[in-house]
Write an enzyme that holds these catalytic residues in place. Structure first.
Site, PDB file in Angstrom:
ATOM      1  N   HIS A 194      54.667  13.943 -33.659  1.00 41.32           N
ATOM      2  CA  HIS A 194      53.274  14.337 -33.067  1.00 41.32           C
ATOM      3  C   HIS A 194      52.802  15.435 -33.788  1.00 41.32           C
ATOM      4  O   HIS A 194      52.582  16.532 -33.336  1.00 41.32           O
ATOM      5  CB  HIS A 194      53.339  14.527 -31.556  1.00 41.32           C
ATOM      6  CG  HIS A 194      52.050  14.287 -30.911  1.00 41.32           C
ATOM      7  ND1 HIS A 194      51.865  13.527 -29.829  1.00 41.32           N
ATOM      8  CD2 HIS A 194      50.870  15.041 -31.131  1.00 41.32           C
ATOM      9  CE1 HIS A 194      50.499  13.955 -29.261  1.00 41.32           C
ATOM     10  NE2 HIS A 194      49.883  14.463 -30.382  1.00 41.32           N
TER      11      HIS A 194
ATOM     12  N   GLU B 178      49.275   8.536 -33.480  1.00 45.48           N
ATOM     13  CA  GLU B 178      47.924   8.600 -34.346  1.00 45.48           C
ATOM     14  C   GLU B 178      47.865   8.832 -35.694  1.00 45.48           C
ATOM     15  O   GLU B 178      47.501   9.808 -36.110  1.00 45.48           O
ATOM     16  CB  GLU B 178      46.970   9.640 -33.556  1.00 45.48           C
ATOM     17  CG  GLU B 178      46.779   9.281 -31.986  1.00 45.48           C
ATOM     18  CD  GLU B 178      45.854  10.351 -31.574  1.00 45.48           C
ATOM     19  OE1 GLU B 178      45.436  11.542 -32.269  1.00 45.48           O
ATOM     20  OE2 GLU B 178      45.584  10.186 -30.271  1.00 45.48           O
TER      21      GLU B 178
ATOM     22  N   ASN C 166      45.800   4.741 -28.069  1.00 45.35           N
ATOM     23  CA  ASN C 166      45.380   5.775 -27.471  1.00 45.35           C
ATOM     24  C   ASN C 166      43.910   5.648 -27.691  1.00 45.35           C
ATOM     25  O   ASN C 166      43.271   5.509 -28.849  1.00 45.35           O
ATOM     26  CB  ASN C 166      45.491   7.340 -28.480  1.00 45.35           C
ATOM     27  CG  ASN C 166      46.988   7.532 -28.154  1.00 45.35           C
ATOM     28  OD1 ASN C 166      47.894   7.092 -27.402  1.00 45.35           O
ATOM     29  ND2 ASN C 166      47.554   8.712 -29.085  1.00 45.35           N
TER      30      ASN C 166
ATOM     31  N   ARG D 103      55.224  10.784 -20.938  1.00 49.29           N
ATOM     32  CA  ARG D 103      55.308  10.806 -22.456  1.00 49.29           C
ATOM     33  C   ARG D 103      55.348  12.131 -23.047  1.00 49.29           C
ATOM     34  O   ARG D 103      54.490  12.782 -22.919  1.00 49.29           O
ATOM     35  CB  ARG D 103      54.069   9.865 -23.049  1.00 49.29           C
ATOM     36  CG  ARG D 103      54.090   9.807 -24.347  1.00 49.29           C
ATOM     37  CD  ARG D 103      52.994   8.810 -25.045  1.00 49.29           C
ATOM     38  NE  ARG D 103      53.001   9.012 -26.347  1.00 49.29           N
ATOM     39  CZ  ARG D 103      51.614   9.568 -27.307  1.00 49.29           C
ATOM     40  NH1 ARG D 103      50.970   9.609 -26.600  1.00 49.29           N
ATOM     41  NH2 ARG D 103      51.877   9.653 -28.451  1.00 49.29           N
TER      42      ARG D 103
ATOM     43  N   TYR E 111      39.588   7.214 -26.391  1.00 43.60           N
ATOM     44  CA  TYR E 111      38.937   8.042 -25.465  1.00 43.60           C
ATOM     45  C   TYR E 111      37.350   7.857 -25.162  1.00 43.60           C
ATOM     46  O   TYR E 111      36.823   7.612 -24.077  1.00 43.60           O
ATOM     47  CB  TYR E 111      38.861   9.424 -25.903  1.00 43.60           C
ATOM     48  CG  TYR E 111      40.334  10.319 -25.865  1.00 43.60           C
ATOM     49  CD1 TYR E 111      40.680  10.839 -24.643  1.00 43.60           C
ATOM     50  CD2 TYR E 111      41.159   9.919 -26.682  1.00 43.60           C
ATOM     51  CE1 TYR E 111      41.874  11.338 -24.561  1.00 43.60           C
ATOM     52  CE2 TYR E 111      42.788  10.238 -26.566  1.00 43.60           C
ATOM     53  CZ  TYR E 111      42.888  11.157 -25.488  1.00 43.60           C
ATOM     54  OH  TYR E 111      44.219  11.654 -25.414  1.00 43.60           O
TER      55      TYR E 111
ATOM     56  N   GLU F 180      47.451   6.892 -24.388  1.00 43.97           N
ATOM     57  CA  GLU F 180      46.514   8.230 -24.120  1.00 43.97           C
ATOM     58  C   GLU F 180      45.171   7.604 -23.631  1.00 43.97           C
ATOM     59  O   GLU F 180      44.642   6.861 -24.406  1.00 43.97           O
ATOM     60  CB  GLU F 180      46.440   9.238 -25.462  1.00 43.97           C
ATOM     61  CG  GLU F 180      47.541  10.166 -25.484  1.00 43.97           C
ATOM     62  CD  GLU F 180      47.392  10.792 -26.719  1.00 43.97           C
ATOM     63  OE1 GLU F 180      46.186  11.252 -27.090  1.00 43.97           O
ATOM     64  OE2 GLU F 180      48.518  11.285 -27.508  1.00 43.97           O
TER      65      GLU F 180
END
Ligand code: IFM
Length: 493
Positions: free
Chosen positions: A160, A205, A345, A115, A347, A402
């Protein structure tokens, strides 16, 4: 006793020691057990599905460098960092010149997908169709063809974070005409690369784009408009996303049969306590983070809790109308359904605590009424998030675009291996036990890169020596580990 090949052989061997049977003789029963155990081994050893997309991700501004080479125009991140005097993205990993080496690494890892994002200003230096920069067009064509020739699926992010400065000067996401500029740019990319690219992401995002760039002002273009601009950004961005989705759907889908979606991001949130207030806070923060963008695309319109709370606070602030722009029914219908899969995405995990604020100045976080703290890693939270997405939005399929761990600079990154293994294991459980159709997992990032103002914060599987003129790439332990995972489709190594 567990039936494994080893167990069968050991038992047979021990029995031989106490009998007159030759050691290497196997009875009929033992042979049957051996066959059974090998069948069981295949059935119970968890593996990712055959067609699973194992990937890594990067973004143009974070890896390419060559910020003003070969006709590239200025982006908001070039301007933002040059103006601040901080470290900048002028060179970073120099992937603009080293793209072939990056493909070689992707191939050696065994990736099935890669990606990356396209720098709008490399293709259209001022963001408009006024001038198409042939060198930029060729750069991405080479990259895409190079990946394809190695059997690596290109997953392309159209935007992005790096808006052309010229379009930002025209108002950026606060300008309703941005939707038209984005349509032109997206259509051009579909025309140029549509025959090779099967997965497109309109925006990466939106939460980060609007909250950082038009809310706190911590990221480019650096506007602190936390009570209004932040919502107007989302309003325009979602319409731009829907336009780009519909352009593909009506003009390119029949010919190229690719898929288009938007990449959303959120942490998972656990309630800080079992009180009703904190349980409500958990739900509310998920709505303000994920639902803010997911609801319009997957369900239709903003989350009701946002509509109600922002209207109420706006009224108490003395305003004549809500700071959250209202969609017309036509807009709701236009945006609703503009996805081919859910891309996420994620985390970390935080604890959400109910916090009501009095009326002072307009602010996204006051509107939300939740504070969150205690950042921690909790793979089970990842699985909960995947279930939340699947249950709430019923998207049909999901890709993790992600996930990864930030460390400082070292090669023996066992902490990253532990993190990735735990999180991937949660994804595997979500596939096997929760029956969620997850078709890919993408590590952020292929290599250390420029973390929006910092070279210290490192997410790469591959180390980049930013001090060396050659930006030398060296595999970390996690890269070797991921290579094994991909080769075996399993976490048992
Ligand atoms: O580096 C960023 C990326 O650009 C967007 N998602 C989060 C990553 C790590 O912070």
């Amino acid at each position: 006793m567990i039936l494994t090949i080893n167990n069968v052989i050991i038992v047979a061997f021990i029995t031989r020691l106490f009998s007159k049977t030759p050691i290497f003789y196997l009875s009929n029963m033992e042979i049957k057990l051996l066959i059974l155990s090998s069948l069981f081994a295949g059935a119970f050893c968890s593996k990712f599905p055959e067609e699973f997309l194992f990937g890594t991700a990067t973004a143009a501004f974070q890896i390419e460098g060559a910020w003003n080479e070969d006709g590239k125009g200025e982006s908001i991140w070039d301007r933002f960092l040059h103006a601040s005097g901080r470290e900048n993205g002028d060179v970073t990993c120099d992937s603009y010149h080293k793209w072939q080496e990056d493909i070689d690494n992707a191939k050696a890892l065994g990736l099935s997908s890669y990606r990356f994002s396209i720098a709008w200003t490399r293709i259209l230096p001022n963001g408009t169709l006024n001038f198409i920069n042939q060198k930029g067009v060729e750069y991405y064509l080479n990259l895409i063809k190079g990946l394809k020739s190695e059997g690596i699926e290109p997953l392309v992010t159209i935007y992005h974070f790096d808006m052309p400065q010229y379009l930002s000067d025209l108002g950026g996401f606060l300008n309703p005409q941005f939707v038209d500029y984005f349509e032109d740019y997206a259509r051009l990319l579909y025309q140029l690369y549509g025959s090779y690219v099967k997965y497109w992401f309109t925006f990466n995002e939106p939460f980060s784009i609007c909250s950082g760039g038009y809310g706190s002002g911590m990221t480019a273009p650096g506007l602190s408009l936390n009570g209004d601009g932040i919502y107007q950004c989302a309003y325009v961005l979602l319409k731009a996303h829907a336009r780009a989705y519909r352009v593909y759907d009506t003009e390119f889908k029949d010919q190229y049969n690719g898929k288009v979606s938007i990449v959303l991001n959120t942490n998972w949130f656990e309630p800080n306590s079992t009180s009703t207030e904190d349980l409500d806070a958990q739900e509310r923060i998920l709505q303000f983070y994920l639902g803010w963008f997911a609801n319009p695309v997957f369900i239709g319109n903003w989350p009701q809790v946002m509509i109600d709370r922002i209207a109420n606070r706006s009224k108490l602030e003395g305003l004549a109308r809500s700071r959250l722009p209202e969609f017309t029914q036509e807009e709701i219908d236009y945006i609703n359904g503009t996805y081919d899969f859910f891309a996420i995405n994620t985390y970390k995990v935080y604890k959400a605590r109910n916090t009501e604020h009095g009326i002072s100045y307009p602010d996204f976080y006051f509107d939300m009424g939740v504070t969150y703290e205690n950042k921690y890693f909790y793979p089970e939270g990842f699985r909960k998030l995947l279930n939340f997405i699947n249950d709430r939005y019923n998207p049909g399929s999901v890709i993790v675009t992600e996930n990864g761990l930030e460390t400082t600079d070292y090669l023996n990154d066992t902490d990253r291996i532990t993190y990735l293994k735990d999180y991937m294991n949660s994804a595997l459980e979500a596939i096997e036990e929760d029956k969620i159709n997850i078709f890919g997992y993408t590590v952020w990032s292929l290599m250390d890169n420029f973390e929006w103002g910092s070279f210290e914060r490192r997410f790469g599987l591959i180390r980049v020596d930013f001090d060396s003129p050659n930006k030398t790439r060296t595999w970390k332990e996690s890269a070797k580990w991921y290579q094994q995972v991909i080769a075996t489709r399993s976490l048992d190594n």
